[in-house]
Motif scaffolding. Structure first.
Motif: not given
Length: 96
Positions: A54-75
């Motif tokens: 579920m965490q992976q699905q959440l990450d995919i949804a979060r990163y697929g639908n929006s621009e990431m800030n630099p901290t999120e991108r590095k993580a």
């Protein structure tokens, strides 16, 4: 005197029977507790696996639908690199 000895032997036998019964009950309880523990371990492992999926699905949804800030991108890149390393290890093990 022999009657006293017979009484003592009878008492010892009764206590021995009681101890055997208690031992059997404790062994049965121990067995049941071990089974329950294994079931709980399995349930915890399944819950952990589900949570990770579920965490992976959440990450995919979060990163697929929006621009990431630099901290999120590095993580996100760190997580992807970790997955790639695990995949490489698996491939190396399969190649042997």
């Amino acid at each position: 005197m022999s009657q006293v000895i017979e009484e003592k032997i009878k008492q010892i036998q009764e206590k021995l029977i009681q101890l055997c019964r208690r031992n059997a009950a404790i062994e049965k309880e121990n067995s049941l507790l071990k089974e329950a523990l294994e079931e709980q371990k399995t349930a915890a492992a399944n819950a952990q696996t589900n949570m990770e999926a579920m965490q992976q699905q959440l990450d995919i949804a979060r990163y697929g639908n929006s621009e990431m800030n630099p901290t999120e991108r590095k993580a996100f890149e760190k997580r992807i690199n970790t997955y790639l390393k695990e995949i490489d290890k698996c491939i190396a093990l399969l190649s042997v």
